[in-house]
Design an enzyme around this catalytic site. Structure first.
Site, short mmCIF file in Angstrom:
data_model
loop_
_atom_site.label_atom_id
_atom_site.label_comp_id
_atom_site.label_asym_id
_atom_site.label_seq_id
_atom_site.Cartn_x
_atom_site.Cartn_y
_atom_site.Cartn_z
N ILE A 21 -2.30 2.93 -9.22
CA ILE A 21 -2.58 3.58 -10.50
C ILE A 21 -3.92 3.12 -11.08
O ILE A 21 -4.52 3.83 -11.90
CB ILE A 21 -1.42 3.26 -11.50
N HIS A 81 4.33 -6.17 -1.97
CA HIS A 81 3.50 -5.00 -1.65
C HIS A 81 2.19 -5.45 -1.04
O HIS A 81 1.69 -6.54 -1.33
CB HIS A 81 3.25 -4.13 -2.89
P1 DGP Z 1 -0.67 -6.92 -7.75
O1 DGP Z 1 -1.63 -7.28 -8.86
O2 DGP Z 1 -1.08 -7.44 -6.39
O3 DGP Z 1 0.74 -7.29 -8.13
O4 DGP Z 1 -0.75 -5.33 -7.63
C1 DGP Z 1 0.00 -4.46 -8.41
C2 DGP Z 1 -0.70 -3.14 -8.39
O5 DGP Z 1 0.24 -2.15 -8.76
C3 DGP Z 1 -1.86 -3.02 -9.35
O6 DGP Z 1 -3.06 -2.82 -8.60
C4 DGP Z 1 -1.54 -1.81 -10.21
C5 DGP Z 1 -0.43 -1.14 -9.46
N1 DGP Z 1 0.57 -0.50 -10.29
C6 DGP Z 1 1.26 -1.08 -11.30
N2 DGP Z 1 2.13 -0.19 -11.83
C7 DGP Z 1 1.99 0.96 -11.11
C8 DGP Z 1 2.63 2.23 -11.17
O7 DGP Z 1 3.50 2.50 -11.99
N3 DGP Z 1 2.21 3.17 -10.27
C9 DGP Z 1 1.24 2.89 -9.34
N4 DGP Z 1 0.91 3.89 -8.51
N5 DGP Z 1 0.63 1.70 -9.26
C10 DGP Z 1 1.00 0.75 -10.13
#
Ligand code: DGP
Length: 116
Positions: A33, A102
């Site tokens: 996102i 992830h």
């Molecule tokens: P980390 O910081 O490694 O935990 O990465 C989490 C990532 O997840 C961050 O880059 C933003 C993404 N993210 C958080 N919430 C959402 C969501 O609701 N949808 C999507 N597509 N990405 C998300």
């Protein structure tokens, strides 16, 4: 964080809709996102595992699968042969913000080293 409050569990369960670039019995892949590169994809484990450090050794093969899916998506996105990066952030100093395992696939620009 309990799994029922986890944003990635909600995405995996389909409670939050969005395009899936990949989907199988172990992982799904979606675009981040908040992209940090022209291509920024998340490969998310279906199982709620809070962090890399919480991954029991008997479940470590999922990391190979996540990498293979990341590689396949990198090819599909045209990132090879220029290159790309696969990253797992773990814990606060590792930059982890979502407590659910992830892998980040980043590409489409040169990556810096050391990372910030
Ligand atoms: P980390 O910081 O490694 O935990 O990465 C989490 C990532 O997840 C961050 O880059 C933003 C993404 N993210 C958080 N919430 C959402 C969501 O609701 N949808 C999507 N597509 N990405 C998300």
């Amino acid at each position: 964080m309990p799994a029922q409050d986890c944003i990635f569990c909600k995405i995996v369960a389909g409670e939050i809709k969005g395009e899936r670039l990949f989907d199988d019995d172990q992982v799904i892949a979606i675009r981040d996102i908040n992209p940090q590169a022209p291509v920024h994809i998340l490969v998310i484990s279906r199982e709620h595992i809070e962090s890399l450090i919480r991954l029991p050794s008997e479940k470590a093969p999922i990391l190979g699968h996540m990498s293979a899916v990341g590689n396949e998506l990198a090819r599909h996105e045209g990132l090879w042969p220029k290159g790309y990066r696969l990253v797992i952030n773990a814990g606060p100093d590792g930059g982890q913000s979502v407590p659910h395992l992830h892998l980040h696939l980043l590409g489409g620009r040169p990556m810096r080293w050391p990372p910030g």
